[in-house]
Design a protein around this motif. Structure first.
Motif, PDB file in Angstrom:
ATOM      1  N   GLY A  49       8.187 -36.153  14.042  1.00 24.64           N
ATOM      2  CA  GLY A  49       9.262 -35.937  13.021  1.00 24.64           C
ATOM      3  C   GLY A  49      10.155 -34.657  13.370  1.00 24.64           C
ATOM      4  N   SER A  50       9.895 -34.363  14.569  1.00 28.18           N
ATOM      5  CA  SER A  50      10.653 -33.387  15.018  1.00 28.18           C
ATOM      6  C   SER A  50      10.521 -33.028  16.693  1.00 28.18           C
ATOM      7  CB  SER A  50      10.206 -31.839  14.577  1.00 28.18           C
ATOM      8  OG  SER A  50       9.065 -31.456  14.912  1.00 28.18           O
ATOM      9  N   THR A  51      11.551 -32.278  17.224  1.00 23.96           N
ATOM     10  CA  THR A  51      11.392 -32.119  18.556  1.00 23.96           C
ATOM     11  C   THR A  51      11.685 -30.673  18.776  1.00 23.96           C
ATOM     12  OG1 THR A  51      12.218 -34.297  19.310  1.00 23.96           O
ATOM     13  CG2 THR A  51      12.607 -32.498  20.850  1.00 23.96           C
ATOM     14  N   GLU A  52      10.538 -30.001  19.700  1.00 28.27           N
ATOM     15  CA  GLU A  52      10.813 -28.735  19.964  1.00 28.27           C
ATOM     16  C   GLU A  52      11.101 -28.413  21.278  1.00 28.27           C
ATOM     17  OE1 GLU A  52       9.534 -28.914  16.462  1.00 28.27           O
ATOM     18  OE2 GLU A  52       8.049 -29.732  18.096  1.00 28.27           O
ATOM     19  N   LEU A  53      12.102 -27.618  21.794  1.00 30.57           N
ATOM     20  CA  LEU A  53      12.809 -27.055  22.734  1.00 30.57           C
ATOM     21  C   LEU A  53      12.181 -25.652  22.961  1.00 30.57           C
ATOM     22  CD1 LEU A  53      16.126 -28.707  22.817  1.00 30.57           C
ATOM     23  CD2 LEU A  53      14.245 -29.768  23.952  1.00 30.57           C
ATOM     24  N   VAL A  54      11.693 -25.418  24.322  1.00 34.04           N
ATOM     25  CA  VAL A  54      11.407 -23.884  24.451  1.00 34.04           C
ATOM     26  C   VAL A  54      11.855 -23.462  25.849  1.00 34.04           C
ATOM     27  CG1 VAL A  54       9.408 -22.252  24.560  1.00 34.04           C
ATOM     28  CG2 VAL A  54       9.164 -24.365  23.154  1.00 34.04           C
ATOM     29  N   LEU A  55      12.499 -22.449  25.993  1.00 35.95           N
ATOM     30  CA  LEU A  55      12.937 -21.895  27.382  1.00 35.95           C
ATOM     31  C   LEU A  55      12.131 -20.869  27.573  1.00 35.95           C
ATOM     32  CD1 LEU A  55      15.337 -21.531  29.449  1.00 35.95           C
ATOM     33  CD2 LEU A  55      16.466 -19.762  28.121  1.00 35.95           C
TER      34      LEU A  55
END
Length: 421
Positions: free
Chosen positions: A218-224
């Motif tokens: 249901g979602s996508t997470e991006l982490v730098l």
């Protein structure tokens, strides 16, 4: 022999501070087609996991210990005690149970089932009764495993589907009443943190910046994360993050099929990519200066990247030990994405490692992955078959190894985590 997992010596890992400017994109779902009526697949009990190398940070205070009899003081656990991590996502229900073994820990039981909890959510804003029943069936199995394995400490989390559904809390209450499992609806930021904690050591060693992403249902997470060589005893500092409400289920439901002609399939795929790219735009702007630096790295943890990696290796069936930690040329992943998007449903479902269950959702996953590759172009992509559950386990065990850590509450309440069994 069961696989062993390295120790969690970073008692205060992750305590460097966090200056993230991350955000959660709050786009409303567009109307979606009616839910798929295909019967859900049978459960898939996972095999033992391959060795992991992550360190841990101190957990939140949501965690449940098993209640001692008559309210007696609970001694610190022997290191032979079992720990558990349960992740109820929009598409899957997954459980890991592990025991410390010296300076390592060993996975002793695991479970995974496709439950499609978020099916129809984009259209109705609610969890359907059928979807909740499917999830409860899987959670009942998890509860039985927690009892039989005499789990000392567990954390159970729910993600985007329960965050977004208007009846999400009612479902959480029902889960506790019917199974004894107390689910914690975690924030998108906590979801991103746990994913990083669970897989960051699979990043290629380099001094360049890195993005870790998790394509969910249901979602996508991006982490730098900060550049430099991550050590096993430390969790890298998160510099920025973004969560968007596009996972393989929500994107598939929202961008409806308009036909199965080649040009119609191509148009739908292009719309998916553009929709996700538009959602990523704020994050893309914020990381622009980092994107200009050399030696960028990219690591993905999701069913999408592990499935595509299996196709890259031409595996006859899924093999976790062959996929977890694999480094794949990004150009190869793009070529596979294009090929899958051009295929019919029947053609995709006939491919090894995809089958009927993933034949529709994998297209949305490909669109999300290509949007990520557009945003953070790298020559290679790291693949992780690990994430939130492993991050939870590391948090639990690190806390119990810390002599003066605050003992979490022994009695969970709705909205907290753990198995009140």
């Amino acid at each position: 022999m069961a696989d062993r997992f390295p120790p969690d010596k970073a008692k205060g890992a992750g305590a460097k501070g966090n200056t993230t400017s991350g955000s959660v994109a709050d786009f409303r779902y567009k109307a979606s087609p009616p839910p798929d009526t295909t019967p859900p697949p049978q459960e898939d009990t996972e095999g033992e996991a391959a060795p992991l190398m992550e360190a841990a940070s101190a957990p939140r205070d949501h965690t449940n210990h098993t209640q001692p009899p008559n309210g007696a003081h609970r001694p610190r656990p022997a290191r032979r005690q079992a720990y558990a991590a349960l992740d109820l996502g929009t598409n899957n229900c997954r459980l890991l149970i592990a025991k410390p073994a010296g300076e390592d820990f060993t996975v002793i039981d695991a479970f995974s089932r496709v439950v499609k909890l978020g099916e129809g959510l984009a259209n109705s804003g609610r969890l359907s009764e059928k979807a909740m029943d499917r999830a409860l069936g899987a959670l009942a199995i998890c509860a039985d495993k927690l009892r039989r394995r005499n789990v000392f400490l567990a954390r159970s989390v729910a993600t985007e589907a329960c965050r977004r559904a208007s009846n999400g809390q009612r479902f959480i209450d029902r889960v506790r009443e019917e199974t004894g499992i107390v689910l914690d609806i975690i924030s998108a930021q906590e979801e991103a943190r746990l994913a990083v904690l669970g897989c960051h050591v699979l990043l290629e060693q380099s001094h360049g910046p890195a993005v870790i992403f998790d394509i969910g249902g249901g979602s996508t997470e991006l982490v730098l994360i900060e550049p430099g060589e991550e050590q096993e005893s430390n969790v890298p500092r998160i510099l920025d993050w973004q969560s968007v409400p596009w996972g393989v289920v929500s994107l598939s439901d929202t961008i409806a099929r308009k036909g199965d002609a080649p040009e119609q399939r191509a148009a739908r795929y292009a719309e998916m990519r553009q929709t996700v790219s538009d959602s990523f735009a704020p994050f893309s702007t914020r990381v622009d200066s980092w994107r200009a630096r050399p030696d960028r790295r990219l690591l993905g943890t999701s069913g999408t990247v592990t499935t595509l990696a299996s196709l890259h290796l031409e595996l006859p069936h899924y093999d976790r030990q062959a996929v977890d930690g694999l480094i794949v040329p990004s150009a190869s992943m793009r070529e596979i994405c294009t090929r899958l998007a051009e295929m019919t449903w029947d053609e995709r479902s006939a491919l090894p490692c995809i089958g009927h269950d993933r034949a529709e959702l994998v297209v949305a996953g490909c669109a999300i992955l290509e949007a990520i590759l557009d945003l953070w172009p790298t020559e290679q992509l790291g693949v992780a078959d690990r994430g939130i559950r492993e991050g939870i386990l590391r948090s639990l065990m690190a806390a119990d190894l810390t002599p003066h850590s605050k003992a979490p509450s022994a009695s969970g309440t709705p909205g907290q985590s753990g198995a009140a069994l």
